[in-house]
Design an enzyme around this catalytic site. Structure first.
Site, PDB file in Angstrom:
ATOM      1  N   LEU A 129       5.389  -3.947  -3.420  1.00 48.83           N
ATOM      2  CA  LEU A 129       6.361  -2.913  -3.746  1.00 48.83           C
ATOM      3  C   LEU A 129       6.890  -2.209  -2.516  1.00 48.83           C
ATOM      4  CD1 LEU A 129       5.421  -3.373  -6.713  1.00 48.83           C
ATOM      5  CD2 LEU A 129       5.705  -0.929  -7.032  1.00 48.83           C
ATOM      6  N   GLU A 130       6.048  -2.017  -1.509  1.00 46.59           N
ATOM      7  CA  GLU A 130       6.460  -1.241  -0.347  1.00 46.59           C
ATOM      8  C   GLU A 130       7.318  -2.022   0.641  1.00 46.59           C
ATOM      9  OE1 GLU A 130       6.235   1.853   0.016  1.00 46.59           O
ATOM     10  OE2 GLU A 130       4.777   2.441  -1.505  1.00 46.59           O
ATOM     11  N   SER A 131       7.065  -3.320   0.805  1.00 50.16           N
ATOM     12  CA  SER A 131       7.824  -4.058   1.820  1.00 50.16           C
ATOM     13  C   SER A 131       8.094  -5.507   1.442  1.00 50.16           C
ATOM     14  CB  SER A 131       7.081  -4.017   3.165  1.00 50.16           C
ATOM     15  OG  SER A 131       5.909  -4.811   3.114  1.00 50.16           O
TER      16      SER A 131
END
Length: 408
Positions: A129-131
């Site tokens: 989700l973050e990267s």
């Protein structure tokens, strides 16, 4: 001072025809003003332990970034339906990439899981989700982003503190200034740590003497995320939440994070798992209705709160938990989302809060944030009006309030 004006479009969610709402965000600031701010900041940074050499190297060429201020100002003005968010966050492609990441990083994840007691699927889900598993780590210079936001002043003290922590990172030699890149808000690396989170929880897992969350090798970043979740109270092997089915006539006033009960209590009320099976276990859980009574229901556990320390948004926590479950072999949610609805836009949320307060259910201000006080006000109004008290800020609710109150 120079001024930049950005017109931001608010597009309402389908299926209703898209509408445009324009607000003008005026950004006051320029490079000259930032340079003057940096001169004033220098003494505070040195007093906090940043060496003159580190300050000079880190702040050299710092640039005012008006688009960073734009993003900061507009972040609360856009809403996205949770089902739309999950469609992207837990897509088939992301699940496939996550399964590949589990295979590619199996050896380091074995060590991380053994060291921190955090399930590898949860770590990889946050990474996704973050990267996008390291593919999109951000390309904005962190020092310039943080300096711009500190100078802008809306949350100046917070971002100045983060800027000092970022300079400490450079002073310690953990990353070169040119490689310290990330998001508009200063979050960095594979799993998007803010500098203060890096200072508290980042680890040197590969033993090279640096806590390098920016490297193409994700080992330090993944281990740091596991350390973060462990510190937040993660329980290995325990669920974040479970989709459940509610019985006819269920008391929706029981929903919410403050009503934590044993599973046996929920089972006694007729709550079952999503497929209709009996609930079993000793855990305590709260009931979450992220789309109101018309969408899926979840019992949420302590691991939900652990993920929440990473990002408070229910949609984010559910996405991380659900992606982790899918990576572990679980299936999709069974209950459908109410895709025929659309979420309220920024202006409508303001109006909802104002009308609830006018109706005697005080939201303590109108800031467009659907926090606990606003949700309590919605429920109070729903109870008084004989509606299902699920606390959901729907368009139907706003239209009912409009019909009861004269035009202003």
């Amino acid at each position: 001072m120079g001024r930049w004006a950005f017109l931001l479009l608010l597009a309402l969610t389908a299926p209703l025809p898209a509408q445009e709402r324009r607000i003008e965000v005026v950004i006051e600031g320029n490079q000259q003003g930032l340079d003057a701010w940096v001169e004033g900041f220098r003494g505070r940074a040195l007093a906090a332990g940043i060496s003159p050499a580190a300050f000079q190297e880190g702040m050299a060429g710092v640039t005012f970034l008006p688009k960073v201020v734009e993003r900061d100002r507009r972040q609360d003005e856009f809403t996205k339906a949770i089902w739309d968010y999950l469609d992207k966050a837990v897509s088939d492609d992301r699940i496939a990439l996550g399964q590949r990441a589990l295979r590619d990083q199996a050896a380091v994840l074995d060590r991380i899981e053994a060291t921190y007691g955090v399930d590898r699927q949860a770590v990889v889900a946050i990474w996704g989700l973050e990267s996008s598993f390291g593919a999109v780590r951000g390309d904005i210079p962190t020092i310039s982003a943080l300096a711009t936001l500190a100078y802008d002043g809306r949350r100046g003290a917070f971002f100045e503190g983060e800027l000092i922590e970022a300079l400490r990172i450079l002073q310690g030699g953990h990353v070169a200034p040119t490689a310290m890149l990330g998001s508009w808000a200063g979050a960095m690396g594979h799993t998007q740590f803010m500098p203060s989170s890096w200072a508290k929880l980042a680890v040197d897992f590969d033993g090279d003497g640096k806590r390098n969350i920016w490297s193409d090798d994700p080992a330090d970043a993944l281990a740091s995320t596991a350390a973060y979740l462990a510190k937040a109270g993660w329980k290995k092997g325990a669920p974040w939440g479970r989709e459940v089915r509610l019985p006819e006539g269920f008391d929706y006033l029981l929903a919410g994070p403050r009503t934590q009960k044993p599973l046996a209590y929920w089972a006694g009320l007729g709550v079952t798992d999503a497929a209709g099976g009996a609930l079993a276990g000793e855990d305590w859980a709260s009931l979450l209705l992220p789309a109101g009574a018309g969408g899926p229901a979840f019992l949420i556990f302590d691991n939900f709160a652990a993920i929440e320390t990473y990002n408070l948004a229910d949609s984010y926590v559910i996405a991380v938990g659900h992606l982790a479950d899918r990576l572990a072999g679980g299936g999709p949610f069974l209950a459908p989302w109410p895709r025929d609805l659309r979420v309220l836009d920024y202006f409508e949320r303001i109006e909802l809060q104002e009308r609830l307060t006018a109706a005697g259910f005080d939201t303590l201000g109108a800031d467009a944030k659907m926090g606990p006080r606003t949700l309590a006000a919605i429920r109070g109004y729903q109870v008084k009006s004989g509606l299902v008290p699920d606390g959901y800020p729907s368009l139907l609710l706003l239209e009912r309030l409009r019909s009861e109150q004269p035009a202003r």
